[in-house]
Every structure is written in structure tokens, then in C-alpha cells.
Design an enzyme around this catalytic site. Sequence first.
Site, PDB file in Angstrom:
ATOM      1  N   ASP A   1      24.207  34.035 -26.449  1.00  0.00           N
ATOM      2  CA  ASP A   1      24.506  34.730 -25.221  1.00  0.00           C
ATOM      3  C   ASP A   1      23.423  35.684 -24.845  1.00  0.00           C
ATOM      4  OD1 ASP A   1      24.868  36.068 -27.754  1.00  0.00           O
ATOM      5  OD2 ASP A   1      25.716  37.961 -26.488  1.00  0.00           O
TER       6      ASP A   1
ATOM      7  N   ASN B   1      26.793  41.840 -40.608  1.00  0.00           N
ATOM      8  CA  ASN B   1      28.296  41.691 -40.582  1.00  0.00           C
ATOM      9  C   ASN B   1      28.780  40.463 -40.261  1.00  0.00           C
ATOM     10  OD1 ASN B   1      28.658  44.885 -40.973  1.00  0.00           O
ATOM     11  ND2 ASN B   1      27.770  44.984 -39.372  1.00  0.00           N
TER      12      ASN B   1
ATOM     13  N   SER C   1      23.093  39.134 -37.338  1.00  0.00           N
ATOM     14  CA  SER C   1      24.193  40.206 -37.914  1.00  0.00           C
ATOM     15  C   SER C   1      24.350  40.082 -39.148  1.00  0.00           C
ATOM     16  CB  SER C   1      25.456  40.567 -37.133  1.00  0.00           C
ATOM     17  OG  SER C   1      26.314  41.279 -37.874  1.00  0.00           O
TER      18      SER C   1
ATOM     19  N   ARG D   1      19.386  45.082 -36.056  1.00  0.00           N
ATOM     20  CA  ARG D   1      19.887  46.683 -36.124  1.00  0.00           C
ATOM     21  C   ARG D   1      18.657  47.747 -35.917  1.00  0.00           C
ATOM     22  NH1 ARG D   1      23.374  47.973 -41.050  1.00  0.00           N
ATOM     23  NH2 ARG D   1      24.107  45.969 -40.567  1.00  0.00           N
TER      24      ARG D   1
ATOM     25  N   GLY E   1      21.674  40.380 -29.295  1.00  0.00           N
ATOM     26  CA  GLY E   1      20.801  39.474 -30.157  1.00  0.00           C
ATOM     27  C   GLY E   1      19.748  40.027 -31.106  1.00  0.00           C
TER      28      GLY E   1
ATOM     29  N   ASP F   1      28.111  36.650 -32.610  1.00  0.00           N
ATOM     30  CA  ASP F   1      28.449  37.916 -31.519  1.00  0.00           C
ATOM     31  C   ASP F   1      28.054  37.443 -30.043  1.00  0.00           C
ATOM     32  OD1 ASP F   1      29.199  39.422 -33.836  1.00  0.00           O
ATOM     33  OD2 ASP F   1      26.866  40.133 -34.041  1.00  0.00           O
TER      34      ASP F   1
ATOM     35  N   ASP G   1      25.396  30.908 -32.195  1.00  0.00           N
ATOM     36  CA  ASP G   1      25.230  32.360 -32.237  1.00  0.00           C
ATOM     37  C   ASP G   1      26.817  32.824 -32.510  1.00  0.00           C
ATOM     38  OD1 ASP G   1      24.238  35.204 -32.089  1.00  0.00           O
ATOM     39  OD2 ASP G   1      25.117  35.210 -30.119  1.00  0.00           O
TER      40      ASP G   1
HETATM   41  P1  B16 Z   1      24.288  44.078 -37.359  1.00  0.00           P
HETATM   42  P2  B16 Z   1      24.191  37.977 -32.711  1.00  0.00           P
HETATM   43  C1  B16 Z   1      23.523  40.285 -33.251  1.00  0.00           C
HETATM   44  O1  B16 Z   1      24.454  39.466 -33.508  1.00  0.00           O
HETATM   45  C2  B16 Z   1      24.104  41.363 -32.060  1.00  0.00           C
HETATM   46  O2  B16 Z   1      24.062  40.487 -30.747  1.00  0.00           O
HETATM   47  C3  B16 Z   1      23.340  42.456 -31.807  1.00  0.00           C
HETATM   48  O3  B16 Z   1      23.790  43.470 -30.770  1.00  0.00           O
HETATM   49  C4  B16 Z   1      23.439  43.144 -33.258  1.00  0.00           C
HETATM   50  O4  B16 Z   1      22.527  44.545 -33.233  1.00  0.00           O
HETATM   51  C5  B16 Z   1      22.772  42.301 -34.344  1.00  0.00           C
HETATM   52  O5  B16 Z   1      23.544  41.271 -34.467  1.00  0.00           O
HETATM   53  C6  B16 Z   1      22.475  42.933 -35.724  1.00  0.00           C
HETATM   54  O6  B16 Z   1      23.635  43.415 -36.038  1.00  0.00           O
HETATM   55  O7  B16 Z   1      23.785  45.516 -37.212  1.00  0.00           O
HETATM   56  O8  B16 Z   1      25.749  43.655 -37.379  1.00  0.00           O
HETATM   57  O9  B16 Z   1      23.343  43.520 -38.629  1.00  0.00           O
HETATM   58  O10 B16 Z   1      24.363  38.059 -31.502  1.00  0.00           O
HETATM   59  O11 B16 Z   1      22.898  37.300 -33.209  1.00  0.00           O
HETATM   60  O12 B16 Z   1      25.510  37.127 -33.768  1.00  0.00           O
HETATM   61 MG    MG Z   2      24.664  37.132 -29.372  1.00  0.00          MG
END
Ligand code: B16
Ligand code: MG
Length: 214
Positions: A170, A118, A116, A51, A48, A12, A10
Site C-alpha cells: 500500500d 510490531n 514493522s 520507525r 511503509g 499494515d 505487506d
Molecule cells: P513499527 P508495513 C510499516 O509497516 C508501516 O506502514 C509504517 O507506517 C511504520 O512506520 C513501519 O511499519 C514501522 O513500524 O514502528 O511498528 O516498527 O506497511 O511495512 O507493514
Molecule cells: Mg504497508
Amino acid sequence: MQQPKAIIFDLDGVLTDTSEYHYQAWKHLADDEGIAFTHEENDTYLRGVDRRNSLLYLLKGRKASEEQIQEMMERKNRYYNDLIKNMTPKEVVEGGRELLDEIRHAGIKTAIASSSKNCWTVLRAIDIAQYFDGVADGYSVTRGKPAADIFVFAAGLVSTPTSQCLGVEDADVGIEAIKAAGMQALAIGPAERFHKADKVLPSLANKRLQEMVD
Ligand code: B16
Ligand code: MG
């Protein structure tokens, strides 16, 4: 644990602390909308989570039209992008590059499985994309964590059966996704956050491969 043929990370909250930026962006939106929202809620319910489902949690049953949902998702994403635009390679978890190097030198494939959209922006900003044989992100699958899909997709990118992969997460929903995919699961964070992890480490900082798979 058995020695994995691939490690699926993962992003973030595991390789960099962007989970804190996600929290700050959601908090900004919650404050705009007059909704109470705490760090603890973020850690328990939003880590995780994609959005749209994060926003639906944040709204706590308040009614919103599809247009309002879209606008709030875009606003949160603007706040988040404002926070990540100045990220530098220094924001990789301490010792992270050395760990990724060690894993690759051991002949183990590496991939990212991030919810994400992003993901690539962050990978480029902290300059670690070159350490991965495959990247699965928020555009790769439709069913987000805790569904197994993104981990299964990432295992496919590195042509490795899920039973020979180690997933690193995480978020408790992420650990659930890893186990649903049939992988071994390494959780990063406080032990009380997780329900199904095979092993828990408080952080990946300054860790060696052996400590991940012992
Ligand atoms: P985005 P991961 C997740 O990333 C984040 O933990 C989570 O807080 C967020 O809402 C989700 O990505 C979507 O992100 O808005 O940038 O598309 O932990 O799976 O790397
Ligand atoms: Mg994460």
C-alpha cells in the site's frame, strides 16, 4: 501478469488497516511536540517507512539528540501499542481469510514483508499467522523499504526466485522495493499514490486470486 509461485504481502495497510493506527500514533507525537502533521503527509511520506526514518521526516529538520530520538520513537511505539492492543480477528480486511485460503489451495506460497517491529503482535491479534509460510518483519533486515532487502529476504523464506513472486503493497516506497527486488508489483490504494506498480487495486477487500493476477 504471469501466475506467481509466491505472493509476498505487506501487512499494515494491505491485510489490515493498522496504517491508520500508525498515523494516529505519529499525530499524537507530533501534537505533543507542536509539529504540524497531516493525514496526506502520512500517506505520501510515512507509509511503509521504518520507525526511525518516519521520525526523522516528522521532525522536519529540528535538531534532536540520539537520546531524544530514542525517547520519541519509544513514545510513538507506546501510543501505537495502546491502539493495537484491542485489535481482534474482525480487523482483517473483509474476505481476507478466504483469499489467503484460495491462494494456498492454488499451491502458491505466501509470506509477509512488513517494515514493522510490531508485525507479530498484529498477526497474532488478528489471527492470520497460520496463513503464511514465512514472515519477514522490522527485525529481519537493516535497510528498510524502498531497498529491496525485505522482499528478497521474504522470497528466500519461501525458497522462490524473486522473478516468480508477486509483491503486494500500500506504500509507494514498498512498490519501489518490490520492483527493485525484481518482482511483479500489485499496489493497494489510490492509483495516484504509486509510480511503478504493474497493477493497482483500490483495496484487497473481497478480492479473488484471479483479480490480483489478471
Ligand atoms: P513499527 P508495513 C510499516 O509497516 C508501516 O506502514 C509504517 O507506517 C511504520 O512506520 C513501519 O511499519 C514501522 O513500524 O514502528 O511498528 O516498527 O506497511 O511495512 O507493514
Ligand atoms: Mg504497508
